[in-house]
Design a protein around this motif. Structure first.
Motif, PDB file in Angstrom:
ATOM      1  N   SER A 103       0.841  -1.202   0.000  1.00 26.58           N
ATOM      2  CA  SER A 103       0.000   0.000   0.000  1.00 26.58           C
ATOM      3  C   SER A 103       0.880   1.258   0.000  1.00 26.58           C
ATOM      4  O   SER A 103       1.834   1.365   0.774  1.00 26.58           O
ATOM      5  CB  SER A 103      -0.894   0.008   1.238  1.00 26.58           C
ATOM      6  N   PRO A 104       0.538   2.233  -0.851  1.00 28.86           N
ATOM      7  CA  PRO A 104       1.334   3.470  -0.938  1.00 28.86           C
ATOM      8  C   PRO A 104       0.927   4.498   0.115  1.00 28.86           C
ATOM      9  O   PRO A 104       1.471   5.602   0.157  1.00 28.86           O
ATOM     10  CB  PRO A 104       0.976   3.988  -2.332  1.00 28.86           C
ATOM     11  N   ARG A 105      -0.042   4.122   0.988  1.00 32.93           N
ATOM     12  CA  ARG A 105      -0.686   5.084   1.896  1.00 32.93           C
ATOM     13  C   ARG A 105       0.312   6.004   2.609  1.00 32.93           C
ATOM     14  O   ARG A 105       0.146   7.215   2.632  1.00 32.93           O
ATOM     15  CB  ARG A 105      -1.484   4.290   2.937  1.00 32.93           C
ATOM     16  N   GLU A 106       1.409   5.405   3.128  1.00 29.93           N
ATOM     17  CA  GLU A 106       2.323   6.201   3.950  1.00 29.93           C
ATOM     18  C   GLU A 106       3.086   7.263   3.142  1.00 29.93           C
ATOM     19  O   GLU A 106       3.680   8.178   3.718  1.00 29.93           O
ATOM     20  CB  GLU A 106       3.327   5.281   4.675  1.00 29.93           C
ATOM     21  N   PHE A 107       3.106   7.130   1.807  1.00 28.66           N
ATOM     22  CA  PHE A 107       3.882   8.066   0.989  1.00 28.66           C
ATOM     23  C   PHE A 107       3.036   9.154   0.329  1.00 28.66           C
ATOM     24  O   PHE A 107       3.566  10.104  -0.223  1.00 28.66           O
ATOM     25  CB  PHE A 107       4.619   7.317  -0.128  1.00 28.66           C
ATOM     26  N   ILE A 108       1.711   8.983   0.370  1.00 29.19           N
ATOM     27  CA  ILE A 108       0.856   9.829  -0.469  1.00 29.19           C
ATOM     28  C   ILE A 108       0.966  11.306  -0.108  1.00 29.19           C
ATOM     29  O   ILE A 108       1.170  12.152  -0.984  1.00 29.19           O
ATOM     30  CB  ILE A 108      -0.604   9.330  -0.401  1.00 29.19           C
ATOM     31  N   THR A 109       0.893  11.614   1.195  1.00 26.10           N
ATOM     32  CA  THR A 109       0.914  13.028   1.592  1.00 26.10           C
ATOM     33  C   THR A 109       2.209  13.679   1.131  1.00 26.10           C
ATOM     34  O   THR A 109       2.208  14.780   0.566  1.00 26.10           O
ATOM     35  CB  THR A 109       0.778  13.141   3.131  1.00 26.10           C
ATOM     36  N   GLY A 115       3.912  18.196  -4.944  1.00 25.17           N
ATOM     37  CA  GLY A 115       3.308  18.457  -6.258  1.00 25.17           C
ATOM     38  C   GLY A 115       3.381  17.262  -7.185  1.00 25.17           C
ATOM     39  O   GLY A 115       3.252  17.395  -8.407  1.00 25.17           O
ATOM     40  N   GLY A 116       3.603  16.070  -6.614  1.00 28.01           N
ATOM     41  CA  GLY A 116       3.788  14.881  -7.447  1.00 28.01           C
ATOM     42  C   GLY A 116       2.499  14.178  -7.830  1.00 28.01           C
ATOM     43  O   GLY A 116       1.413  14.499  -7.336  1.00 28.01           O
ATOM     44  N   VAL A 117       2.657  13.231  -8.738  1.00 28.48           N
ATOM     45  CA  VAL A 117       1.564  12.395  -9.228  1.00 28.48           C
ATOM     46  C   VAL A 117       1.926  10.954  -8.864  1.00 28.48           C
ATOM     47  O   VAL A 117       3.066  10.533  -9.084  1.00 28.48           O
ATOM     48  CB  VAL A 117       1.467  12.530 -10.768  1.00 28.48           C
ATOM     49  N   ILE A 118       0.975  10.217  -8.291  1.00 32.01           N
ATOM     50  CA  ILE A 118       1.263   8.834  -7.881  1.00 32.01           C
ATOM     51  C   ILE A 118       0.511   7.855  -8.764  1.00 32.01           C
ATOM     52  O   ILE A 118      -0.724   7.870  -8.816  1.00 32.01           O
ATOM     53  CB  ILE A 118       0.818   8.562  -6.433  1.00 32.01           C
ATOM     54  N   VAL A 119       1.278   7.008  -9.435  1.00 32.06           N
ATOM     55  CA  VAL A 119       0.685   5.883 -10.155  1.00 32.06           C
ATOM     56  C   VAL A 119       0.954   4.669  -9.277  1.00 32.06           C
ATOM     57  O   VAL A 119       2.118   4.347  -9.005  1.00 32.06           O
ATOM     58  CB  VAL A 119       1.353   5.678 -11.535  1.00 32.06           C
ATOM     59  N   HIS A 120      -0.113   4.016  -8.789  1.00 31.41           N
ATOM     60  CA  HIS A 120       0.124   2.857  -7.929  1.00 31.41           C
ATOM     61  C   HIS A 120      -0.080   1.569  -8.726  1.00 31.41           C
ATOM     62  O   HIS A 120      -1.102   1.356  -9.348  1.00 31.41           O
ATOM     63  CB  HIS A 120      -0.800   2.870  -6.713  1.00 31.41           C
ATOM     64  N   LYS A 121       0.937   0.706  -8.670  1.00 28.61           N
ATOM     65  CA  LYS A 121       0.889  -0.549  -9.414  1.00 28.61           C
ATOM     66  C   LYS A 121       0.465  -1.642  -8.452  1.00 28.61           C
ATOM     67  O   LYS A 121       1.071  -1.808  -7.384  1.00 28.61           O
ATOM     68  CB  LYS A 121       2.305  -0.827  -9.922  1.00 28.61           C
ATOM     69  N   CYS A 122      -0.569  -2.391  -8.814  1.00 23.75           N
ATOM     70  CA  CYS A 122      -1.025  -3.453  -7.931  1.00 23.75           C
ATOM     71  C   CYS A 122      -1.523  -4.627  -8.764  1.00 23.75           C
ATOM     72  O   CYS A 122      -1.521  -4.574  -9.998  1.00 23.75           O
ATOM     73  CB  CYS A 122      -2.086  -2.939  -6.971  1.00 23.75           C
ATOM     74  N   THR A 123      -1.924  -5.698  -8.079  1.00 25.44           N
ATOM     75  CA  THR A 123      -2.249  -6.930  -8.799  1.00 25.44           C
ATOM     76  C   THR A 123      -3.659  -7.429  -8.499  1.00 25.44           C
ATOM     77  O   THR A 123      -4.016  -8.522  -8.917  1.00 25.44           O
ATOM     78  CB  THR A 123      -1.242  -8.042  -8.409  1.00 25.44           C
ATOM     79  N   ALA A 124      -4.450  -6.638  -7.786  1.00 24.73           N
ATOM     80  CA  ALA A 124      -5.800  -7.085  -7.431  1.00 24.73           C
ATOM     81  C   ALA A 124      -6.740  -5.891  -7.408  1.00 24.73           C
ATOM     82  O   ALA A 124      -6.340  -4.781  -7.025  1.00 24.73           O
ATOM     83  CB  ALA A 124      -5.789  -7.747  -6.051  1.00 24.73           C
ATOM     84  N   VAL A 136      -4.403   8.000  -4.575  1.00 21.86           N
ATOM     85  CA  VAL A 136      -3.452   7.976  -5.693  1.00 21.86           C
ATOM     86  C   VAL A 136      -4.134   8.532  -6.952  1.00 21.86           C
ATOM     87  O   VAL A 136      -5.363   8.648  -7.008  1.00 21.86           O
ATOM     88  CB  VAL A 136      -2.879   6.546  -5.960  1.00 21.86           C
ATOM     89  N   ASP A 137      -3.329   8.878  -7.945  1.00 28.39           N
ATOM     90  CA  ASP A 137      -3.869   9.549  -9.135  1.00 28.39           C
ATOM     91  C   ASP A 137      -4.223   8.590 -10.260  1.00 28.39           C
ATOM     92  O   ASP A 137      -5.035   8.912 -11.128  1.00 28.39           O
ATOM     93  CB  ASP A 137      -2.846  10.559  -9.653  1.00 28.39           C
ATOM     94  N   ALA A 138      -3.569   7.436 -10.310  1.00 26.75           N
ATOM     95  CA  ALA A 138      -3.851   6.455 -11.360  1.00 26.75           C
ATOM     96  C   ALA A 138      -3.462   5.081 -10.836  1.00 26.75           C
ATOM     97  O   ALA A 138      -2.629   4.959  -9.928  1.00 26.75           O
ATOM     98  CB  ALA A 138      -3.063   6.767 -12.630  1.00 26.75           C
ATOM     99  N   ILE A 139      -4.086   4.070 -11.433  1.00 26.25           N
ATOM    100  CA  ILE A 139      -3.802   2.684 -11.053  1.00 26.25           C
ATOM    101  C   ILE A 139      -3.191   1.970 -12.244  1.00 26.25           C
ATOM    102  O   ILE A 139      -3.688   2.077 -13.369  1.00 26.25           O
ATOM    103  CB  ILE A 139      -5.100   1.939 -10.660  1.00 26.25           C
ATOM    104  N   SER A 140      -2.103   1.230 -11.970  1.00 29.15           N
ATOM    105  CA  SER A 140      -1.545   0.358 -12.992  1.00 29.15           C
ATOM    106  C   SER A 140      -1.792  -1.049 -12.460  1.00 29.15           C
ATOM    107  O   SER A 140      -1.399  -1.357 -11.334  1.00 29.15           O
ATOM    108  CB  SER A 140      -0.053   0.669 -13.087  1.00 29.15           C
ATOM    109  N   ILE A 141      -2.476  -1.886 -13.236  1.00 28.14           N
ATOM    110  CA  ILE A 141      -2.834  -3.198 -12.684  1.00 28.14           C
ATOM    111  C   ILE A 141      -2.215  -4.312 -13.517  1.00 28.14           C
ATOM    112  O   ILE A 141      -2.265  -4.309 -14.742  1.00 28.14           O
ATOM    113  CB  ILE A 141      -4.366  -3.346 -12.497  1.00 28.14           C
ATOM    114  N   ASP A 142      -1.581  -5.246 -12.806  1.00 28.65           N
ATOM    115  CA  ASP A 142      -0.780  -6.310 -13.414  1.00 28.65           C
ATOM    116  C   ASP A 142      -1.564  -7.600 -13.545  1.00 28.65           C
ATOM    117  O   ASP A 142      -1.915  -8.226 -12.531  1.00 28.65           O
ATOM    118  CB  ASP A 142       0.356  -6.636 -12.428  1.00 28.65           C
ATOM    119  N   GLY A 143      -1.828  -8.040 -14.773  1.00 25.66           N
ATOM    120  CA  GLY A 143      -2.406  -9.366 -14.975  1.00 25.66           C
ATOM    121  C   GLY A 143      -1.384 -10.449 -14.629  1.00 25.66           C
ATOM    122  O   GLY A 143      -0.180 -10.180 -14.537  1.00 25.66           O
ATOM    123  N   PHE A 144      -1.871 -11.670 -14.479  1.00 30.08           N
ATOM    124  CA  PHE A 144      -0.992 -12.756 -14.018  1.00 30.08           C
ATOM    125  C   PHE A 144       0.052 -13.145 -15.075  1.00 30.08           C
ATOM    126  O   PHE A 144       1.007 -13.857 -14.777  1.00 30.08           O
ATOM    127  CB  PHE A 144      -1.842 -13.970 -13.642  1.00 30.08           C
TER     128      PHE A 144
END
Ligand code: NAD
Length: 324
Positions: A103-109, A115-124, A136-144
């Protein structure tokens, strides 16, 4: 092309380079950005935060286009100072941070304050929804199909991208097993607004790895990956080679295995040495099922131009099916 992903990231094509350990260096990131996509420097590929600062400066000398920094937090044999890496990226003026692994929660603030943009990559999907809720600003999602750590659920992109698109409102980037314009078109049809490619970018002229490794990716089929670390719930998809075959043999021993039993085989240092020497069987080489679709080693510009052209053709072909 224009999607919410190109607008958010300030790029021409919604094509992002995966934050690959040992491969996400200035040579590759700058080539992807110069070709209109978003190059990514992998923070942990650098030995310490100051080296990341130097790598960012080197990349900036090679492109005036935006590029990002990946920060992956996964089990590791020696935990790095993640926050210091993040500070190095933000101090150096990096705007796009790709978080992954946890989880990126601790870094978001901190990222937003800079002034950054967060793309969070996850698998579910559930992790995507929770990251969206966290801001977060966008989700990158990883197929298997993906290389690296594609999670424990085993859901392929065809289902995962559509399921995520049905639940996430922020821009969605499809990742894992994409390496062609047809794949990009499929991802867009399923509701993604961009794609992320790792293995496909390894087999390019600018990728800073030995030619033997690139050629191995051309020669391999979609059946030539191994899934390791399943018993440790840290599943990894890698090229089938001497080392990954041995890891699987150990994991399947009667009585089971612990990470300690494979630690010396799988170390990042060993994988890095294999990528540099070109000795395919000397360490883990992370690679996805997309190898079955890789037939050449183009420049990043040739690859991106081809993917965009083929994506457009695939979409036109789909439309033609309805026009009589
Ligand atoms: P490393 O040498 O610390 O570890 C090698 C591999 O073993 C990694 O895949 C790691 O996740 C795994 N591992 C380490 N300790 C483990 C444990 N106790 N239980 C289960 N698995 C364990 O890693 P490295 O190659 O130097 O890479 C540094 C970081 O980058 C790690 O966090 C690693 O997971 C990550 N990485 C990510 C990808 C990706 O798909 N994004 C690919 C390679 C490495």
């Amino acid at each position: 092309m224009r999607t919410r992903v190109t607008d958010l990231l300030g790029i021409s094509y919604p094509i992002i380079q995966g934050g690959m350990q040992w491969v996400g260096r200035a040579e590759l990131a700058s080539a992807v950005s110069n070709a209109g996509g978003l190059g990514i420097l992998t923070a942990l590929t650098q030995p310490d935060p100051d080296a990341l600062r130097a790598e960012i400066a080197r990349c900036r000398a090679m492109t005036d286009k935006p590029f990002g920094v990946n920060l992956t937090i996964l089990p590791t044999t020696s935990p790095p100072p993640y926050e210091d890496y993040l500070e190095a990226a933000l101090d150096s003026g990096i705007r796009v941070i790709e978080t992954a692994g946890r989880s990126p929660r601790e870094f978001i603030t901190r990222i937003k304050d800079a002034g950054g943009v967060i793309v969070h990559k996850c698998t579910a999907v559930r992790h995507a929804v929770s990251a969206e809720r966290a801001g977060v600003d966008a989700i990158s999602i990883d197929g298997f199909e993906a290389a690296g750590h594609p999670g424990e659920d085993g859901i392929g992109g065809l289902i995962l991208f559509a399921a995520a698109a049905g639940q996430v409102r922020i821009p969605l980037i499809a990742s894992g097993g994409i390496g062609t314009g047809q794949g990009m078109a499929a991802a867009l049809m399923l509701g993604a607004e961009g794609i992320n490619m790792g293995t496909r970018f390894c087999a390019t002229q600018e990728a800073p790895i030995h030619d033997n490794i690139k050629q191995a990716m051309v020669d391999a089929s979609e059946r030539d990956t191994n899934l390791i670390f399943r018993p440790f719930r840290n599943t990894g998809r890698v090229l089938k080679n001497g080392v990954s075959d041995e890891v699987i043999r150990i994991e399947r021993r009667p009585g089971g295995a612990e990470f300690e039993d494979v630690r010396s085989l799988v170390s990042g240092a060993r994988g890095k040495a294999a990528l540099t020497s070109g000795k395919i069987d000397d360490g883990l080489v992370w690679a996805s099922q997309v190898m079955g679709l890789i037939e050449d080693i183009p420049s990043c510009r040739e690859l991106i131009d081809r993917i965009v052209r083929d994506c457009r053709k695939a979409i036109d072909r789909g439309q033609a099916a309805f026009s009589g």
